[in-house]
Design an enzyme around this catalytic site. Sequence first.
Site, PDB file in Angstrom:
ATOM      1  N   ARG A   1      11.319   1.162  -6.668  1.00 49.18           N
ATOM      2  CA  ARG A   1      10.136   0.259  -6.147  1.00 49.18           C
ATOM      3  C   ARG A   1       9.688  -0.784  -7.349  1.00 49.18           C
ATOM      4  NH1 ARG A   1       7.092  -1.593  -3.935  1.00 49.18           N
ATOM      5  NH2 ARG A   1       5.476  -0.849  -3.184  1.00 49.18           N
TER       6      ARG A   1
ATOM      7  N   ARG B   1       6.515   8.050  -3.542  1.00 49.31           N
ATOM      8  CA  ARG B   1       5.839   7.447  -4.816  1.00 49.31           C
ATOM      9  C   ARG B   1       5.791   8.806  -5.780  1.00 49.31           C
ATOM     10  NH1 ARG B   1       1.190   4.457  -2.625  1.00 49.31           N
ATOM     11  NH2 ARG B   1       1.452   6.149  -1.263  1.00 49.31           N
TER      12      ARG B   1
ATOM     13  N   ASP C   1       9.542   2.432   8.005  1.00 50.94           N
ATOM     14  CA  ASP C   1       7.880   2.494   8.066  1.00 50.94           C
ATOM     15  C   ASP C   1       7.908   2.505   9.739  1.00 50.94           C
ATOM     16  OD1 ASP C   1       5.401   2.638   6.329  1.00 50.94           O
ATOM     17  OD2 ASP C   1       5.227   1.454   8.011  1.00 50.94           O
TER      18      ASP C   1
ATOM     19  N   TYR D   1      -2.928  -0.335  14.450  1.00 49.83           N
ATOM     20  CA  TYR D   1      -2.597  -0.973  13.267  1.00 49.83           C
ATOM     21  C   TYR D   1      -2.593  -2.661  13.929  1.00 49.83           C
ATOM     22  CZ  TYR D   1      -1.442   2.464   9.987  1.00 49.83           C
ATOM     23  OH  TYR D   1      -1.625   3.566   9.283  1.00 49.83           O
TER      24      TYR D   1
ATOM     25  N   ARG E   1       6.989  12.217   3.930  1.00 51.80           N
ATOM     26  CA  ARG E   1       6.913  10.982   2.854  1.00 51.80           C
ATOM     27  C   ARG E   1       7.750  11.699   1.498  1.00 51.80           C
ATOM     28  NH1 ARG E   1       4.608   6.557   4.306  1.00 51.80           N
ATOM     29  NH2 ARG E   1       2.578   6.346   5.165  1.00 51.80           N
TER      30      ARG E   1
HETATM   31  O1  CP3 Z   1       9.996  10.051   2.990  1.00 55.26           O
HETATM   32  C1  CP3 Z   1       9.355   9.392   4.261  1.00 55.26           C
HETATM   33  O2  CP3 Z   1       8.465   9.916   5.066  1.00 55.26           O
HETATM   34  C2  CP3 Z   1       9.728   7.851   4.144  1.00 55.26           C
HETATM   35  C3  CP3 Z   1       9.641   7.119   5.332  1.00 55.26           C
HETATM   36  C4  CP3 Z   1       8.398   6.779   5.822  1.00 55.26           C
HETATM   37  C5  CP3 Z   1       7.471   5.664   5.131  1.00 55.26           C
HETATM   38  N1  CP3 Z   1       6.354   5.575   6.181  1.00 55.26           N
HETATM   39  C6  CP3 Z   1       7.716   4.835   3.944  1.00 55.26           C
HETATM   40  C7  CP3 Z   1       6.442   4.461   3.280  1.00 55.26           C
HETATM   41  C8  CP3 Z   1       7.864   7.100   7.004  1.00 55.26           C
HETATM   42  C9  CP3 Z   1       8.264   8.440   7.991  1.00 55.26           C
HETATM   43  C10 CP3 Z   1       6.554   6.461   7.254  1.00 55.26           C
HETATM   44  C11 CP3 Z   1       5.633   6.570   8.396  1.00 55.26           C
HETATM   45  C12 CP3 Z   1       4.454   5.887   8.208  1.00 55.26           C
HETATM   46  N2  CP3 Z   1       4.206   4.710   7.937  1.00 55.26           N
HETATM   47  C13 CP3 Z   1       3.204   6.549   8.897  1.00 55.26           C
HETATM   48  C14 CP3 Z   1       3.427   7.886   9.742  1.00 55.26           C
HETATM   49  C15 CP3 Z   1       3.239   8.857   8.723  1.00 55.26           C
HETATM   50  C16 CP3 Z   1       1.810   9.302   8.276  1.00 55.26           C
HETATM   51  O3  CP3 Z   1       1.688   9.262   7.061  1.00 55.26           O
HETATM   52  O4  CP3 Z   1       0.992   9.591   9.273  1.00 55.26           O
HETATM   53  C17 CP3 Z   1       2.179   5.572   8.746  1.00 55.26           C
HETATM   54  C18 CP3 Z   1       0.813   5.765   9.370  1.00 55.26           C
HETATM   55  C19 CP3 Z   1       2.713   4.587   8.057  1.00 55.26           C
HETATM   56  C20 CP3 Z   1       1.845   3.336   7.856  1.00 55.26           C
HETATM   57  C21 CP3 Z   1       1.797   2.974   6.410  1.00 55.26           C
HETATM   58  N3  CP3 Z   1       2.914   2.819   5.368  1.00 55.26           N
HETATM   59  C22 CP3 Z   1       0.732   3.374   5.701  1.00 55.26           C
HETATM   60  C23 CP3 Z   1      -0.648   3.657   6.071  1.00 55.26           C
HETATM   61  C24 CP3 Z   1       1.315   3.153   4.101  1.00 55.26           C
HETATM   62  C25 CP3 Z   1       0.380   2.988   2.987  1.00 55.26           C
HETATM   63  C26 CP3 Z   1      -0.228   4.234   2.681  1.00 55.26           C
HETATM   64  C27 CP3 Z   1       0.310   4.846   1.361  1.00 55.26           C
HETATM   65  O5  CP3 Z   1       0.736   5.935   1.215  1.00 55.26           O
HETATM   66  O6  CP3 Z   1       0.198   3.965   0.395  1.00 55.26           O
HETATM   67  C28 CP3 Z   1       2.448   2.857   4.156  1.00 55.26           C
HETATM   68  C29 CP3 Z   1       3.413   2.249   2.919  1.00 55.26           C
HETATM   69  C30 CP3 Z   1       4.548   3.348   2.848  1.00 55.26           C
HETATM   70  N4  CP3 Z   1       5.586   3.471   3.688  1.00 55.26           N
HETATM   71  C31 CP3 Z   1       4.981   4.030   1.686  1.00 55.26           C
HETATM   72  C32 CP3 Z   1       5.934   4.755   2.222  1.00 55.26           C
HETATM   73  C33 CP3 Z   1       6.974   5.583   1.051  1.00 55.26           C
HETATM   74  C34 CP3 Z   1       4.106   3.935   0.508  1.00 55.26           C
HETATM   75  C35 CP3 Z   1       4.885   3.926  -0.535  1.00 55.26           C
HETATM   76  C36 CP3 Z   1       5.192   2.523  -1.354  1.00 55.26           C
HETATM   77  O7  CP3 Z   1       4.401   1.337  -1.133  1.00 55.26           O
HETATM   78  O8  CP3 Z   1       6.329   2.643  -1.830  1.00 55.26           O
END
Ligand code: CP3
Length: 342
Positions: free
Chosen positions: A36, A27, A72, A149, A23
């Site tokens: 964003r 953020r 994602d 999910y 990640r």
């Molecule tokens: O630098 C990076 O890693 C960005 C690319 C990336 C995102 N999601 C963007 C994202 C990657 C590799 C993921 C993988 C992802 N997504 C996983 C596996 C990694 C892990 O954390 O275990 C999972 C479980 C998800 C599902 C997901 N997407 C969740 C649970 C959330 C909300 C949680 C949160 O942190 O808010 C997301 C949203 C998400 N995907 C964000 C980002 C950067 C959150 C920020 C936003 O809303 O801009």
Amino acid sequence: MTPLLARVCRREPVGRTPVWLMRQAGRYLPEYRAVRQKLSLLEICARPDVTAEVTLQPIRRFDFDAAIIFADILLPLVPMGAELRFARDEGPVIDNAITCAADIDRLRAIVPAESLAPTLSALRLVRTALSPDTALIGFAGAPFTLASYLIEGGSSRRFTLTKSFMYNEPAAFDRLMQKLARVTAEYLVAQIRAGADVVQVFDSWVGWLGPDDYARFVKPHMPAIFDAVRAAGAPAIHFGVGTPGLLEGMRDAGGDVIGLDWRCSLDEGWRRVGPDRGVQGNLDPVVLLAPHDEITRRTRDILHRAAGRPGHIFNLGHGILPETPLEAVQTLVGSVREYSPR
Ligand code: CP3
């Protein structure tokens, strides 16, 4: 030229330990938050130019050894039929969660090269923009984590719906896993063809299963994914959280590098994974909220436990927290560069 991190995945001896963060495009970065403010997560992912820009932001700031394509794990579920949205403060929500076997049969088969074209275009853009020694990481969710999910309709604490579905409808669960494994494998291969040097398989929530359930319900679906990736010519990182009970199973399921979280020490985890694989990890993301000398001390400890053996990628045990100060990341990267064995 093969990027440093890709060589480390193959356990070639190299001059220093590569570092990137899960990640890292997220953020905690003001330049990401600025994007964003104007675009939702799904809007970013639909636009290759913005996806490429956001992917490159952390590389410009910290010169990490890898860029991970901004996307994602849940994106492939949309063309399959999931009604996905990202709700403020709730995280991902799937409004038509799977509740019965018939729902699984309704999930569409997809051709990732078509349905996920914007991400693949972005991979091509990023690969062109990156320095040749910086790896581009493609990724996908593993079948169990994706299934969770679809069945929970979003994030979960205990995975009660997922596991009870698995126990009560094992044949239907198996069909779901099979469908998802196929999409994951094809999507990863498409990402490698579009320029990914390395891929990471996120089985983030598999650590909520015990070893017997892992062996019965998950493991049989994994080798086909890693075989397809290998045939496409890229190494794979196999990642999960809370997996100290599953490390041997995950290793046998596949992957050149196994992700370790902070619940076991890196040397103990690597001993259990075995010397013929690499490991990635394993700083607790909360340590980045600690004083700088503590960050440096913990970073050195992990490098000390890796002991210069080929095959270590420095990372956090899970994603970076949004409240992480930028200076803490700078301290971490600086410490890895300063203290990694030469
Ligand atoms: O630098 C990076 O890693 C960005 C690319 C990336 C995102 N999601 C963007 C994202 C990657 C590799 C993921 C993988 C992802 N997504 C996983 C596996 C990694 C892990 O954390 O275990 C999972 C479980 C998800 C599902 C997901 N997407 C969740 C649970 C959330 C909300 C949680 C949160 O942190 O808010 C997301 C949203 C998400 N995907 C964000 C980002 C950067 C959150 C920020 C936003 O809303 O801009």
